[in-house]
Design a protein around this motif. Structure first.
Motif, PDB file in Angstrom:
ATOM      1  N   ASN A 142      -2.406   5.649  -5.404  1.00 24.74           N
ATOM      2  CA  ASN A 142      -2.037   6.195  -3.977  1.00 24.74           C
ATOM      3  C   ASN A 142      -2.850   5.573  -3.010  1.00 24.74           C
ATOM      4  OD1 ASN A 142      -1.236   7.933  -2.066  1.00 24.74           O
ATOM      5  ND2 ASN A 142      -2.433   9.634  -2.615  1.00 24.74           N
ATOM      6  N   SER A 143      -4.181   5.411  -3.122  1.00 23.02           N
ATOM      7  CA  SER A 143      -4.935   4.927  -1.952  1.00 23.02           C
ATOM      8  C   SER A 143      -4.448   3.565  -1.621  1.00 23.02           C
ATOM      9  CB  SER A 143      -6.522   4.769  -2.546  1.00 23.02           C
ATOM     10  OG  SER A 143      -6.580   3.996  -3.736  1.00 23.02           O
ATOM     11  N   TYR A 144      -4.108   2.666  -2.655  1.00 22.82           N
ATOM     12  CA  TYR A 144      -3.579   1.266  -2.153  1.00 22.82           C
ATOM     13  C   TYR A 144      -2.238   1.467  -1.572  1.00 22.82           C
ATOM     14  CZ  TYR A 144      -7.452  -0.213  -5.544  1.00 22.82           C
ATOM     15  OH  TYR A 144      -8.508  -0.606  -6.189  1.00 22.82           O
ATOM     16  N   GLN A 145      -1.335   2.142  -2.056  1.00 24.34           N
ATOM     17  CA  GLN A 145      -0.032   2.283  -1.572  1.00 24.34           C
ATOM     18  C   GLN A 145      -0.014   2.501  -0.146  1.00 24.34           C
ATOM     19  OE1 GLN A 145       2.823   4.432  -3.696  1.00 24.34           O
ATOM     20  NE2 GLN A 145       4.516   4.180  -2.470  1.00 24.34           N
ATOM     21  N   ARG A 146      -0.995   3.414   0.476  1.00 25.56           N
ATOM     22  CA  ARG A 146      -1.111   3.727   1.719  1.00 25.56           C
ATOM     23  C   ARG A 146      -1.365   2.603   2.589  1.00 25.56           C
ATOM     24  NH1 ARG A 146      -5.343   8.007   1.583  1.00 25.56           N
ATOM     25  NH2 ARG A 146      -5.013   8.583  -0.571  1.00 25.56           N
ATOM     26  N   THR A 147      -1.803   1.451   2.139  1.00 26.43           N
ATOM     27  CA  THR A 147      -2.281   0.284   2.777  1.00 26.43           C
ATOM     28  C   THR A 147      -1.116  -0.665   3.052  1.00 26.43           C
ATOM     29  OG1 THR A 147      -3.330  -0.831   1.092  1.00 26.43           O
ATOM     30  CG2 THR A 147      -4.667   0.621   2.292  1.00 26.43           C
TER      31      THR A 147
END
Length: 136
Positions: A50-55
């Motif tokens: 999730n944290s990577y997908q937001r970027t």
């Protein structure tokens, strides 16, 4: 079903060109994603935490969509890359999906049940359900 776990950009060029589902365990740049799509022409899903997908940039999301590659949020809980480069969806989960599908249970009910019983997210379950044939 196997998900190829890629933990660094250095691994991209060594991937099997037949890979269909890949989990990126690092924060990919646009260049990394272009290289991934070029290296694996049969790619259907790229899964990111999730944290990577937001970027991920909107242009990269559009590029993946144009290539008919789904970008999914998700993790491969408990996977140890030093033991195996693939995360395998537990056979019990795959069997349960296959059996419920054979019994005629609606896809939304299957999804609800599997989400409660496994660590797979909704979009990954939909992908599994819609594979033709259901080669679980």
């Amino acid at each position: 079903m196997k998900i190829r776990v890629v933990s660094s950009r250095d691994e991209i060029l060594s991937l099997n060109p037949n890979e269909k589902v890949i989990h990126l365990a690092f924060r990919p740049s646009n260049k990394d994603i272009f290289l991934l799509v070029e290296t694996c022409p049969k790619l259907e899903i790229v899964q990111l935490p999730n944290s990577y997908q937001r970027t991920i940039s909107k242009s990269m999301e559009m590029f993946l969509e144009m290539q008919k590659i789904q970008l999914l949020e998700g993790d491969v809980w408990g996977h140890r890359k030093d033991i195996n480069e693939y995360y395998t969806v537990p056979p019990s989960v795959m069997s349960k999906i296959r059996n419920m599908k054979a019994e005629g249970v609606p896809n939304d009910k299957i999804t609800e049940k599997i989400i409660r019983e496994s660590k797979l997210n909704q979009k990954m379950i939909h992908y599994i359900l819609n594979r033709k044939p259901l080669d679980l």
